[in-house]
Design a protein around this motif. Sequence first.
Motif, PDB file in Angstrom:
ATOM      1  N   GLU A 106     -44.778  79.349 -56.107  1.00  0.00           N
ATOM      2  CA  GLU A 106     -44.027  78.368 -55.313  1.00  0.00           C
ATOM      3  C   GLU A 106     -44.841  77.882 -54.128  1.00  0.00           C
ATOM      4  O   GLU A 106     -44.876  76.678 -53.823  1.00  0.00           O
ATOM      5  N   ILE A 107     -45.503  78.798 -53.443  1.00  0.00           N
ATOM      6  CA  ILE A 107     -46.303  78.421 -52.274  1.00  0.00           C
ATOM      7  C   ILE A 107     -47.466  77.528 -52.688  1.00  0.00           C
ATOM      8  O   ILE A 107     -47.735  76.497 -52.058  1.00  0.00           O
ATOM      9  N   GLY A 113     -48.628  69.836 -53.319  1.00  0.00           N
ATOM     10  CA  GLY A 113     -47.838  68.639 -53.080  1.00  0.00           C
ATOM     11  C   GLY A 113     -48.009  68.091 -51.677  1.00  0.00           C
ATOM     12  O   GLY A 113     -48.119  66.870 -51.482  1.00  0.00           O
ATOM     13  N   GLU A 114     -48.048  68.974 -50.684  1.00  0.00           N
ATOM     14  CA  GLU A 114     -48.200  68.512 -49.303  1.00  0.00           C
ATOM     15  C   GLU A 114     -49.588  67.937 -49.063  1.00  0.00           C
ATOM     16  O   GLU A 114     -49.741  66.928 -48.349  1.00  0.00           O
ATOM     17  N   ALA A 120     -52.439  60.749 -49.572  1.00  0.00           N
ATOM     18  CA  ALA A 120     -51.899  59.502 -50.118  1.00  0.00           C
ATOM     19  C   ALA A 120     -51.316  58.603 -49.036  1.00  0.00           C
ATOM     20  O   ALA A 120     -51.350  57.370 -49.146  1.00  0.00           O
ATOM     21  N   ASN A 121     -50.788  59.214 -47.978  1.00  0.00           N
ATOM     22  CA  ASN A 121     -50.161  58.438 -46.907  1.00  0.00           C
ATOM     23  C   ASN A 121     -51.063  58.268 -45.690  1.00  0.00           C
ATOM     24  O   ASN A 121     -50.599  57.831 -44.633  1.00  0.00           O
ATOM     25  N   ASP A 122     -52.349  58.600 -45.847  1.00  0.00           N
ATOM     26  CA  ASP A 122     -53.334  58.445 -44.766  1.00  0.00           C
ATOM     27  C   ASP A 122     -52.900  59.132 -43.474  1.00  0.00           C
ATOM     28  O   ASP A 122     -53.153  58.645 -42.368  1.00  0.00           O
ATOM     29  N   VAL A 123     -52.251  60.277 -43.620  1.00  0.00           N
ATOM     30  CA  VAL A 123     -51.833  61.032 -42.444  1.00  0.00           C
ATOM     31  C   VAL A 123     -53.021  61.756 -41.833  1.00  0.00           C
ATOM     32  O   VAL A 123     -53.178  61.801 -40.609  1.00  0.00           O
ATOM     33  N   ILE A 221     -46.757  69.756 -41.554  1.00  0.00           N
ATOM     34  CA  ILE A 221     -46.941  68.448 -40.918  1.00  0.00           C
ATOM     35  C   ILE A 221     -45.896  67.433 -41.352  1.00  0.00           C
ATOM     36  O   ILE A 221     -45.299  66.733 -40.522  1.00  0.00           O
ATOM     37  N   ARG A 222     -45.618  67.321 -42.638  1.00  0.00           N
ATOM     38  CA  ARG A 222     -44.635  66.330 -43.081  1.00  0.00           C
ATOM     39  C   ARG A 222     -43.256  66.645 -42.493  1.00  0.00           C
ATOM     40  O   ARG A 222     -42.590  65.754 -41.972  1.00  0.00           O
TER      41      ARG A 222
END
Length: 245
Positions: A106-107, A113-114, A120-123, A221-222
Amino acid sequence: MDEVEVVVAHDERATLRVGGVFLKIDADQTRTDVEVEAMAMAPIPTPEVLWRKPPVLALAALPGKALGHLGEPSTASPAAWAAAGAAARKLHDAPLPPWPGRSLAEIASRLDGECEWLVANDVLPTGLVTRNRRIAEAALRPWAPVFTHGDLQVSHVFADGDEITGVIDWSEASRGDALFDLAILTLGHHEHLGDVLAGYGTDVDLDVIRAWWSLRSLLAIRWLTEHGFDPFSPGCEVDVLRSQP
């Protein structure tokens, strides 16, 4: 009359302080169930449960003050940090709670995914994510489960002078990796790791501690940005990632 202080508030939960009483309001009562049972089981000081009327849990304030806060230098003594390490060791030596924690699979899946979302979102720059994802690998190994607090951040550990007066926020408690707790306690306060380990009293794998620093920061972060917190603040999660070798 005491004023109402909003300690934390977002769309999942809120904590208010009125004088010497904390009122925790949580949309998910299973988290509160865990918190109450974990505090009853923990062999270290925890807040007194004054009453519970879902969705509200009333807790007595602890004496003293938090060891510190992420993004701010800690004014707590080395002895207080060592006492926090000793408290963590006492918890980890206690009987396991009856409920499980997250599995390795799970981890690892959530970490993948994170990391994908951050890129993908240029964070964050791809190189920063890739380097810390590689560092995080060291945490993804089998461990002997212990009774973990699950969110043992420095602001959740209270001290009066050199003595630990209690630990708050037990909703993430479960069976888990002892080194995860030690890493969260020292996240952003790397200079106090030696004091914590002196109090903990046993050798640990420092590479795994560092791995959990990276892994926890990447995972957080998200959620932080979506709930009104700023992981880009000085000394916080993004700085932790940047400081990793």
